[in-house]
Structures are given as C-alpha cells and as structure tokens.
Design a protein around this motif. Structure first.
Motif: not given
Length: 297
Positions: A1-6, A43-48, A58-60
């Motif tokens: 669902m959530i993909s964090v890349k480098n 990291l959490l705040r970078c997700m959104n 960041v991919w959703l």
C-alpha cells in the motif's frame, strides 16, 4: 500500500534520513521505534509529505506521491547531459550511472530529454498529494484539533469542505464515531474543555471520519498523562483488530509488541533492523538495537 524508496531528508546541513526504504502492505500494522532524534517521526511525515523528502520517492497504491527522483530511474539518468558527458569521456553505461549516483552529479538543469522522461513518469503514475492525504489519515502527538471549533465541527469540517459528504452525512458519521468511543455527550464542547485522552480519541476518529485506507500515528500517547494512555491505546487496538493498515511511531514497547505485525528499528537515519514482534524483541541481531532494548525494556 505504501512504498518508501531511498528517502533522504536533510535539514540544512543535518541529514536526518539516509536512504530509507520500506514497504507497508495492506492490513499491516508497522510500528517504528528508536531513540529520540533517530528520524522516526520524520520518516512518518515524509510518507504524506508533511516533510518533503530531499531525495527518494513515496508511492501509495502504485501511484507516485512525491516528485520523481531521477536517481531512481536509469532512463532519466541516461537522458541527462551529465551522463552524455561521462560516456563521451569513455565510461561504460554501468560506470556512468554508478558515478552519477555515488557523487550526486545531476543538476537541476539537465536538459529537455531528462525532463521529458520525468514528465512521462508523472503523467503515468503521479497522485495528487491532497488525494493521497485523504487515503492516509494522520494522528499527531499534540492532537492538532481546531480549538475554535466544537468537537462535532472538528469531525465534520474536512468531509464537508472537500465535498466527500453532505453536512447531514458527515454529522451522521461523526455521531456514530462519537458513540463508538463513548464521547457523544462532548459533541458541543470545545477542545479546551477535554482531557488529553479525550482529545486524542477525538483526533483518531476525526481521521476515521475521512474513511482512510491507512492511518499514520506520530507518538499518539507521548503527550498524555500515564493514566490517560490506556484509553487511547485501547482504541488503536480496536482499529488493529478490524484490519486497519497502520504505521505507528511509539515509545510504548509493550504496545508495539502486542499490536505490531512488524517492527522497524530506526537509528541515525537508517532502518537498522525489522522483524515480526516476537523475533524483534526476543532475538535482536543489530548491536545498537540490543543496546536500545536493554535500556527501555
């Protein structure tokens, strides 16, 4: 669902995140722990995109939330002027790409060809951040309720303003959520008249009122008095049991072990270990994690 890349995140000369990658699957409850200042909340705040990554993506649900990072797309690198110059100097394709990545050689102005490659990625995959934020609810450490609005107004503002629900539908949803947490009698109160535990539970159902696919929790109990922590954790447990996808930054180790399906240990801007709860707490492998657990357990 959530993909964090480098993901890299720099604040002036301070590097807070240093090449973090992780995947959050639907229905997972990923708990992020680590010492203060390690990069957990960033990291959490970078997700959104409350914090915009310096590098990385960041991919959703298969859609790109951030701008595309050319360093993650070899075709974009190959379309750059820098790549052409290195090839002209006699480097092989592999050598040129490695050098560009290692030495951070790409400039903002790399010509129309690289821009065309990145524009194509955006056209095919980009998701507007405002839509992404509807899908990813956020619960903050300091509640972040609107102090000049009543509880009911806090719960209905966003769904109505964004046109997701009529006012009547939003009130119906909010009423059901308030009954669920036993605070319907507080619907006309202002946040200043609520306890910390009540504020945080209101903040959680405010996120739920948007019908999100996932909820991000940024240390949801750290601003609470100890006696109020339990009522907030109970609500999060309920959501976990219902299969809500969650990413939780917390210092509550017992809660992390109970609720998490996977635990990430972040230190010095890196994910140094990740594992299911039993393995993570009973058989840690990273030296720094062993030291950390010995102090907090």
């Amino acid at each position: 669902m959530i993909s964090v890349k480098n993901i890299y995140k720099n604040f002036e000369n301070v590097s807070v995140l240093r090449g973090v990658s992780c995947e959050i699957e639907k229905g997972e409850r990923v708990v992020i722990i680590g010492p203060s200042g390690s990069g957990k909340s960033t990291l959490l705040r970078c997700m959104n995109l409350l914090e915009e990554p310096t590098y990385g993506e960041v991919w959703l649900d298969g859609k790109l939330v951030t701008d595309p990072d050319p360093y993650l797309h070899p075709d974009a690198i190959r379309a750059s002027k820098t790549y052409a110059s290195l090839i002209a100097d006699g480097l092989t394709d592999d050598e040129a790409i490695k050098k560009i990545k290692k030495e951070d050689l790409l400039q903002k102005r790399e010509g129309k060809q690289m821009k065309a490659v990145l524009d194509k990625i955006v056209a095919e995959h980009h998701l507007d951040i405002n839509i992404a934020r509807r899908k990813m609810g956020m619960v903050f450490q300091q509640f972040n309720l609107f102090n000049n609005l009543t509880v009911m107004e806090n719960l209905t503002l966003a769904p109505v303003h964004l046109g997701l629900k009529t006012k009547e539908e939003a009130i119906e949803t909010a009423t059901a959520l308030l009954h669920r947490i036993g605070l319907y009698d507080k619907k006309d109160e202002y946040p200043s008249r609520l306890s910390g535990g009540q504020k945080q539970r209101i903040a959680i159902i405010r996120a739920l009122a948007m019908n999100p696919d996932a909820i991000l929790f940024d240390e949801p109990t750290s601003a609470l008095d100890p006696e109020m922590v339990g009522e907030v954790l109970d609500l999060i447990r309920e959501l976990a049991n219902e299969g809500m996808t969650m990413v939780i930054v917390t210092h509550e180790m017992g809660f992390a072990h109970e609720v998490g399906t996977r635990i990430l240990f972040v230190d010095e801007g890196h994910i140094k270990e990740e594992a299911p709860p039993d393995e993570f707490f009973k058989n840690p492998k990273d030296v720094r994690l062993k030291e950390f657990l010995s102090k907090v357990l």
